[in-house]
Design an enzyme around this catalytic site. Structure first.
Site, PDB file in Angstrom:
ATOM      1  CG  ASP A   1      -9.399   1.795  -1.001  1.00  0.00           C
ATOM      2  OD1 ASP A   1      -8.337   1.646  -1.639  1.00  0.00           O
ATOM      3  OD2 ASP A   1      -9.472   1.714   0.229  1.00  0.00           O
TER       4      ASP A   1
ATOM      5  CG  ASP B   1      -2.327   0.495   0.896  1.00  0.00           C
ATOM      6  OD1 ASP B   1      -2.449   1.288  -0.053  1.00  0.00           O
ATOM      7  OD2 ASP B   1      -3.287   0.130   1.606  1.00  0.00           O
TER       8      ASP B   1
ATOM      9  CB  ALA C   1       4.470   8.248  -9.669  1.00  0.00           C
TER      10      ALA C   1
ATOM     11  CD1 TRP D   1      -3.961   3.314  -3.629  1.00  0.00           C
ATOM     12  CD2 TRP D   1      -3.166   5.210  -2.754  1.00  0.00           C
ATOM     13  NE1 TRP D   1      -3.827   3.118  -2.269  1.00  0.00           N
ATOM     14  CE2 TRP D   1      -3.340   4.263  -1.717  1.00  0.00           C
ATOM     15  CE3 TRP D   1      -2.678   6.477  -2.451  1.00  0.00           C
ATOM     16  CZ2 TRP D   1      -3.031   4.563  -0.385  1.00  0.00           C
ATOM     17  CZ3 TRP D   1      -2.374   6.773  -1.131  1.00  0.00           C
ATOM     18  CH2 TRP D   1      -2.545   5.823  -0.108  1.00  0.00           C
ATOM     19  N   GLY D   2      -2.504   4.485  -8.764  1.00  0.00           N
ATOM     20  CA  GLY D   2      -2.336   5.213 -10.025  1.00  0.00           C
ATOM     21  C   GLY D   2      -1.342   6.361  -9.935  1.00  0.00           C
TER      22      GLY D   2
END
Ligand SMILES: *[C@@H]1O[C@H](CO)[C@@H](O)[C@H](O)[C@H]1NC(C)=O
Ligand SMILES: *[C@@H]1O[C@H](CO)[C@@H](O)[C@H](O)[C@H]1NC(C)=O
Ligand SMILES: *[C@@H]1O[C@H](CO)[C@@H](O)[C@H](O)[C@H]1NC(C)=O
Ligand SMILES: *[C@@H]1O[C@H](CO)[C@@H](O)[C@H](O)[C@H]1NC(C)=O
Ligand SMILES: *[C@@H]1O[C@H](CO)[C@@H](O)[C@H](O)[C@H]1NC(C)=O
Ligand SMILES: *[C@@H]1O[C@H](CO)[C@@H](O)[C@H](O)[C@H]1NC(C)=O
Ligand SMILES: *[C@@H]1O[C@H](CO)[C@@H](O)[C@H](O)[C@H]1NC(C)=O
Length: 455
Positions: free
Chosen positions: A236, A156, A218, A215-216
């Site tokens: 999420d 994460d 960079a 989380w997409g």
């Protein structure tokens, strides 16, 4: 083929694949999307050994293991929140109240059942739930997990210290500074944080599937293939057809995003649209069907997130839809589906309340497949004109097969019209009818079927 030649060929093929900079792991681990179960969507932090033992029994009893759901993944909150790390070895200390036999004890139970065990950590100082993170401890943690018998890591992205925050982070939600022309996201600090764990995992003598939960940020899709086997592309998921709840998104906004990124997925590495909410919240059966069909079609990992004890036959039948699973796990074609007809904006919109594309096409070893999403609030007749489908031929007769029921619908010329319920998704396989001349071509020229994958 003689075994030694075959072995040499495999080494050569691995080297070829490596040169394309994918994370190619032994035994085909991570070549196609992961399938399994994860505790977060149903239990959040309220986990213990009993939860995972019960789930592992049910995966076997319900026939889910035999369909390929083999990873049993522990999410956040498995370690001792106060002690965090052993002050001599620096290893993360498991919570022995929740896991009296340790994580290694649980791994043994899973392996005895032919299942695999996944763990969770974070590329920051603490996990999202405030437990010990792995930033700076990658080697120590990878060694511990390897020794415990861990098979999968979800990594994460919470609690990143200031010195590790990118100057040009890129968030899919927007609100970031524009990078200079030619900026290389593959050299970003985010990529370095995730790369450090990849290196630590590779240094172990155990194969651990690596799931980046970045989380997409960079533009992980630009460097994820060389770093992990899958990469989360956004915030999420939550069990809602549409809408947004804080950092969580409903199904339709995620599908819009997935449709925009349809070509970032292939063998060994893929977009991850988050774990399944099939059967959760107040999703209708049709909404759960759309969720499953589209996640399978986009070749996202299929990680179940619902309570298996007392699961209804209807929800179970969605998770057991064999032909959809087969498409997701296809050994010949690693790419996901491509949208080709749009209800909403073209290309798919960043306006997350807009309708996502309605028609998607993909290829498997068994033929061409078309998925029809009805995102509208009423039942509709949805038409597919064969001449409009990239890869199908105009003026030929096609055998249309329903992937949900496993039955042939019939032979059609010109096109076929399917009744699709409100918020449901039809899944069709379309093959040239017998005796009809001509060949089917792959819809997306950039994904020429490869013969180099012989696993
Ligand atoms: C384990 O967790 C489950 C789910 O949260 C809970 O119902 C059960 O009481 C817990 N069992 C123990 C022994 O803590
Ligand atoms: C090391 O941790 C143990 C508990 O795990 C604690 O009792 C002890 O005081 C700690 N030692 C130091 C030097 O912090
Ligand atoms: C590799 O695994 C074996 C057990 O399978 C273990 O004995 C050995 O120490 C490991 N080597 C390293 C370098 O981790
Ligand atoms: C995917 O498509 C986008 C835009 O259509 C393009 O910029 C990108 O290079 C493509 N990705 C791959 C892997 O070909
Ligand atoms: C990742 O690399 C593999 C091996 O070269 C390739 O087959 C696959 O298409 C790549 N995936 C993406 C998303 O670029
Ligand atoms: C259930 O759906 C309704 C609208 O259809 C929505 O307003 C509500 O928030 C949903 N509840 C949950 C728990 O998702
Ligand atoms: C987003 O799409 C919805 C539905 O199509 C529309 O009502 C709304 O005006 C759009 N918003 C923007 C900012 O374009």
């Amino acid at each position: 083929m003689a075994a030694s030649i075959k072995a040499k060929l495999q080494v050569a093929l691995l080297a070829m694949a490596m040169s394309a900079e994918a994370l190619v792991s032994p035994d085909g681990t991570g070549r196609v999307p992961a399938m399994g179960w994860n505790s977060w969507n149903e239990y959040a932090c309220d986990i213990n050994e009993t939860v995972f033992l019960e789930v592992s029994d049910l995966l076997v009893e319900l026939g889910l293991k035999d369909l390929g759901y083999t990873y049993v993944n522990i999410d956040d909150c498995w370690s001792n929140k106060e002690l965090r790390r052993d002050n001599t070895t620096q290893r993360i200390i498991p919570d022995y109240v929740k896991f009296p036999n340790g994580i290694d004890g649980l791994a043994k139970e899973m392996h005895a059942k032919g299942l695999k065990l996944g763990i969770y950590s974070d590329a920051g100082t603490s996990t999202c739930g405030g437990y010990a993170g792995s930033l700076g401890y990658e080697d120590i943690d990878a060694a511990a997990w390897s020794e415990w018998g861990i098979d999968y890591l979800k990594y994460d992205n919470c609690n990143v210290p200031e010195e590790w925050v990118d100057e040009y982070p890129y968030y899919p939600e927007g609100g970031y500074p524009t990078p200079p022309l030619g900026y290389d996201y593959g050299a970003s600090k985010t990529a370095q944080r995730y790369g450090a764990m990849r290196d630590a995992l590779l240094a172990q003598n155990r194969t651990i599937q690596y799931s980046l939960c970045a989380w997409g940020h960079a533009h992980v899709e630009q460097w994820g293939n060389g770093t992990g086997h899958s990469w989360r592309m956004w915030g999420d998921i939550y069990p809602s057809w549409a809408g947004q709840d804080g950092y969580s998104w409903g199904l339709m906004p995620i599908v819009n995003q997935a449709a925009r990124h349809w070509n970032d997925t292939g063998f060994w590495g893929r977009n991850d649209w988050d774990m399944l909410e099939v059967g959760n919240g107040n999703l209708t059966l049709e909404e759960s069907r759309s969720h499953f069909a589209l996640w399978a079609a986009f070749k996202s990992p299929l990680i179940v997130g619902t309570r298996l004890a007392g699961i209804s036959e209807e929800v179970l039948s969605i998770l057991r839809a064999r032909e959809l699973i087969d498409f997701n796990q296809d050994a010949r074609h690693g790419e996901g589906v491509m949208p080709f007809a749009y209800e909403g904006e073209v290309p798919p919109s960043t306006n997350q309340t807009a309708h996502p594309p309605s028609h998607y096409v993909g290829t498997s070893a068994k033929g061409m497949h078309v998925f029809l999403l009805n995102s509208h609030d009423e039942d509709r007749d949805v038409e597919v004109r064969f001449g409009d489908v990239p890869g199908l031929l105009r003026g030929r007769a096609y055998l249309v097969h329903d992937m949900w029921t496993g039955e042939d619908v019939g032979v059609f010329s010109g096109g076929v019209t399917v009744r699709v319920k409100r918020h449901d998704t039809a899944a069709l396989r379309i093959n040239l009818a017998k005796g009809c001349a001509g060949t089917q071509t792959h819809p997306n020229p950039q994904w020429t079927p490869s013969t180099s994958h012989l696993f």
